[in-house]
Motif scaffolding. Structure first.
Motif: not given
Lengths: 219, 250
Positions: A141, A144, A138, A208-215
């Motif tokens: 993420r 990132l 967790q 991309k990491g920002e988008a990934n870390s949100k979900k």
């Protein structure tokens, strides 16, 4: 147009050094970040104190000072060579950003909800299992985007190695500027553009990491 | 070539390096002031309701912040005088203020933006409903709420810029780094003067980061109260998370 075909190939001779310094120092920084970040959240007080000193020293002084210090002082003080200028640059940048990133690692681990730790204790997991299976997946993420941002910072920092005589992009730019002063604006614009092109994949990965870390992070 | 630590060199270099301290601190303040003012320019241009300009400025900011400040410094120092029509020769100190200041103004512009975005939408609507003029709206409603929470982040940037200022030694601004290097070159003893520079940095930046952390706690509690009135827990989480990242550079 002729200026473009003259300047760009000259600059690209330094591309290999810039990229190799970036990759090597990024690896050192990431490894140091996890070692120091995990040490700082560990129960062992001595380990905590030692890493705190490392982090404060490298965050408290500036990279250029550390670079010159490693370059001039280490061979003098201990009579050892760090191998080459390349290693000096890589170690300085790696240790410096490792210190910054260790705070990111620490912050992300602490940001994982307490309930997750409690639940994993209730499930009778060992502390190693807890970290490996519950907390780190967790936390990573959340890290990132920051890792992406600091990688861009590291790319910018690689330009400093030209000051200790490494032949990177900026070095060749400076050489050209000193022989042809009237073309200086164009030369430096090209240097900046080369760095920007190198940064673009990192910018993209950060987003991309920002988008990934949100979900999908339990909060 | 082994060379031992010599205290006499250390004490001989000390006053010489300290001579540069005033310039280093002055340069930090000058760069920071420039970045604070210029940051507003980015923020306001990005609010122009014409998307090509916004898009363009966003990429210009991205360009400036993802390329090395050292190259930008060299650009201002060596290349600016060669630019046709607008080219002017500036002294190294001004070049450093411009180069480092513009680089960090892009970061500071982002901070302002996050502060302005954090102001509750209802505040805009209410001030429109009360028939405030645009100037009054900014002056009396938005900025007083947007700026206080950004102060700790700006403080962090002050420390970051203090650590970036030694770059100016490469174009000949006589700060502590420049003094240490020139002492080293004269006496071929880099170890002691560079160590002094490191110690000065530690002594100055560590206490100020502690001070800023305290300020952060203070302003965050005040800010949390405001957020509670705004009844928006989600936004509160987002912001406090943003503000707590005390060493986050980007």
């Amino acid at each position: 147009m002729s200026a473009v075909t003259e300047i760009l190939p000259q600059l690209l001779r330094g591309l290999g050094i810039t990229i190799s310094v970036l990759l090597a120092s990024a690896i050192i920084a990431y490894v140091m970040a996890f070692i120091a970040g995990l040490s700082r959240v560990s129960q062992n007080v001595i380990l905590q104190k030692i890493t705190a000193v490392y982090v404060e020293i490298f965050r408290g002084t500036s990279l250029i000072v550390q670079l010159f210090w490693l370059y001039y002082a280490i061979p003098m003080l201990f009579g050892i060579q760090l191998g080459s200028n390349w290693w000096t640059g890589v170690i300085a940048i790696g240790l410096n950003y490792g210190a910054y990133l260790s705070e990111v690692v620490r912050g992300s681990i602490l940001a994982v909800d307490k309930g997750q730790t409690e639940a994993s204790i209730a499930l009778n997991m060992s502390s190693f299992q807890r970290m490996r299976l519950i907390i780190l997946p967790q936390a990573v993420r959340m890290m990132l985007p920051e890792f992406g941002n600091y990688s861009i910072q590291m790319l910018k920092a690689t330009s400093l190695v030209s000051l200790i005589g490494m032949r990177d992009i900026l070095y060749y730019g400076d050489i050209m500027r000193s022989t042809n002063l009237s073309q200086a604006p164009l030369i430096y614009v090209f240097v900046l553009l080369v760095y920007f092109v190198l940064a673009l994949p990192l910018i993209w990965l950060t987003r991309k990491g920002e988008a990934n870390s949100k979900k999908g992070v339990a909060s | 070539m082994s060379h031992n630590w010599k205290w006499e060199t250390f004490f001989e270099a000390m006053p010489i390096v300290l001579k540069g301290l005033g310039i280093t601190i002055g340069l930090t303040f000058a760069c920071f002031g420039f970045a604070l003012i210029f940051g507003f320019v980015w923020t306001f241009i990005r609010r122009i309701p014409f998307s090509p300009i916004r898009w363009f400025v966003t990429w210009v900011m991205e360009f400036i912040r993802s390329t090395p400040p050292l190259v930008q410094l060299f650009f201002v120092y060596y290349a600016l005088p060669m630019v046709p029509v607008i080219g002017v020769t500036l002294d190294p100190f001004t070049c450093a203020v411009l180069g480092i200041g513009i680089h960090y103004s892009t970061y500071i512009g982002e901070i302002y933006r996050s502060g302005i975005d954090s102001v509750d939408k209802g505040q805009w609507e209410a001030s429109t409903a009360l028939n405030f003029s645009t100037l009054d709206k900014w002056k009396k409603i938005i900025l007083p709420q947007a700026l206080p929470p950004t102060i700790p982040m700006l403080g962090n940037y002050f420390i970051i810029m203090f650590k970036e200022v030694p770059l100016a030694s490469t174009i000949g601004v006589g700060g502590i780094m420049f003094m240490a290097n020139s002492y080293g070159a004269l006496n071929f003893a880099y170890l002691e003067p560079l160590t002094i520079v490191g110690i000065i940095f530690l002594l100055l930046s560590y206490p100020s980061s502690i001070l800023i952390n305290r300020l952060e706690v203070k302003l965050n509690t005040r800010f949390d109260k405001n957020a509670l009135i705004g009844k928006s827990p989600k936004k509160r989480f987002f912001l406090s998370k943003n503000l707590e990242g005390s060493d986050r550079i980007v």
